[in-house]
Design a protein around this motif. Sequence first.
Motif, PDB file in Angstrom:
ATOM      1  N   THR A 174       0.344  -3.388   6.176  1.00  0.00           N
ATOM      2  CA  THR A 174       0.642  -3.503   7.420  1.00  0.00           C
ATOM      3  C   THR A 174      -0.854  -3.248   8.046  1.00  0.00           C
ATOM      4  N   GLU A 175      -1.638  -2.483   7.322  1.00  0.00           N
ATOM      5  CA  GLU A 175      -2.751  -1.936   7.885  1.00  0.00           C
ATOM      6  C   GLU A 175      -4.040  -2.885   7.823  1.00  0.00           C
ATOM      7  N   SER A 176      -4.293  -3.252   8.941  1.00  0.00           N
ATOM      8  CA  SER A 176      -5.611  -4.128   9.256  1.00  0.00           C
ATOM      9  C   SER A 176      -6.716  -3.473   9.340  1.00  0.00           C
ATOM     10  N   ARG A 189     -11.020  -0.060   0.784  1.00  0.00           N
ATOM     11  CA  ARG A 189     -10.330   0.801   0.118  1.00  0.00           C
ATOM     12  C   ARG A 189      -9.539  -0.036  -1.185  1.00  0.00           C
ATOM     13  N   TYR A 211      -2.885   1.894  -3.939  1.00  0.00           N
ATOM     14  CA  TYR A 211      -4.006   2.070  -4.472  1.00  0.00           C
ATOM     15  C   TYR A 211      -4.043   2.807  -5.888  1.00  0.00           C
ATOM     16  N   VAL A 229      -2.844  -9.054   5.331  1.00  0.00           N
ATOM     17  CA  VAL A 229      -2.249  -8.216   6.070  1.00  0.00           C
ATOM     18  C   VAL A 229      -0.963  -8.833   6.563  1.00  0.00           C
ATOM     19  N   GLN A 280     -11.688  -0.418   7.000  1.00  0.00           N
ATOM     20  CA  GLN A 280     -11.692   0.531   5.741  1.00  0.00           C
ATOM     21  C   GLN A 280     -10.429   0.422   4.865  1.00  0.00           C
ATOM     22  N   ASP A 292       1.507   5.236  -4.577  1.00  0.00           N
ATOM     23  CA  ASP A 292       1.405   4.053  -3.680  1.00  0.00           C
ATOM     24  C   ASP A 292       0.388   2.942  -4.384  1.00  0.00           C
ATOM     25  N   VAL A 324       0.850  -1.300   0.130  1.00  0.00           N
ATOM     26  CA  VAL A 324      -0.093  -0.036   0.011  1.00  0.00           C
ATOM     27  C   VAL A 324       0.932   1.232   0.079  1.00  0.00           C
ATOM     28  N   ASN A 325       1.578   1.410   1.084  1.00  0.00           N
ATOM     29  CA  ASN A 325       2.471   2.734   1.223  1.00  0.00           C
ATOM     30  C   ASN A 325       3.724   2.628   0.663  1.00  0.00           C
TER      31      ASN A 325
END
Lengths: 199, 123
Positions: B83-85, B92, B61, B103, B88, B59, B53-54
């Motif tokens: 890493t974002e769980s 996304r 997205y 994740v 949202q 990025d 993602v980042n």
Amino acid sequence: MALVRKQPAAPAPAPAAGDPRAALDGATAAERREAAHLLASDPDAVDSLADRLGREADKSVREAILLALGRIGTEAAAERLFDLLGSEDVWLRNAAIETLSEMDAAVIGALDRALSDLDSDRRIFAVNILVSLRHRAAVDYARRVLAEDDHVNVVAAAIDVLAEIGTPDMIPEIEAAAARFPDAPFLTYAARAASRRIA
Amino acid sequence: MARILVVDDATTVRMYYRDVLEEAGFTVEEAVNGFEGLEKAVAESFDLVLVDVNMPKMDGYAFLRQGRTMPELQAVPAVMISTESAAQDRERAYAAGANLYLVKPVRPEVLTEVATVMAGVVP
């Protein structure tokens, strides 16, 4: 009676002309951009700039504000930039990371708070910034994360940092950090890779 | 032989995916951000994309949104690994065009299984 030439009336000053802070809320992007440039040398303008950044839509003005915060380069500016690491706006988040990466010593002062953030993703962003800081304290912060952080991905980020800026004497700490997460094969892999790199 | 494009700015993560997937018989190509990923996707064809993602510059997205408009990536299965769980983040990812969201850190056996199923071909 002598004739007195009438002096032309002085033009009324534009409301924002002498006050760049007010001009940050100006109607045009050019006006706001210029205000950001003017405020880049004013350490007291950090809050005005950062507040404007939070609601600014024009990309060129956002870039000017980020540049101004980076040039001001104080701990307060770094703290406001760290706040953006939790932004849902990916462009803004990445731009904040890039700005922080170039701020060096000022970032060090703001790291304690950033590395204690409850949000593990924000801590990961903060750890990633360590690698670009040309400061001895960056290594110490990464070691602290290795020893203390309880989130596997934050520790993984710190291992990656030490793979870049660590020294051979840190290998036992890297291995010990990976051993704290026996169920995460990736961490074992990352620790081995980092150790090989700095050995 | 199934070809997988790994898009992630973290060197160790790319190495890990490469080692695990090559061990399972896949061919792996790497990109360090979304821009480079799109360039590689235009130049070569892939059976699966794994994307972070980042990342700087572009990025995950944006990579997926843009990729889904390109003939080269329109129908290629894409797994976003972050890493974002939070829920949202997952939503996304799917809205941007991901077929699956994982994740980090991903266990090697999960990575291999997902790659085998998603690539739709025997490695």
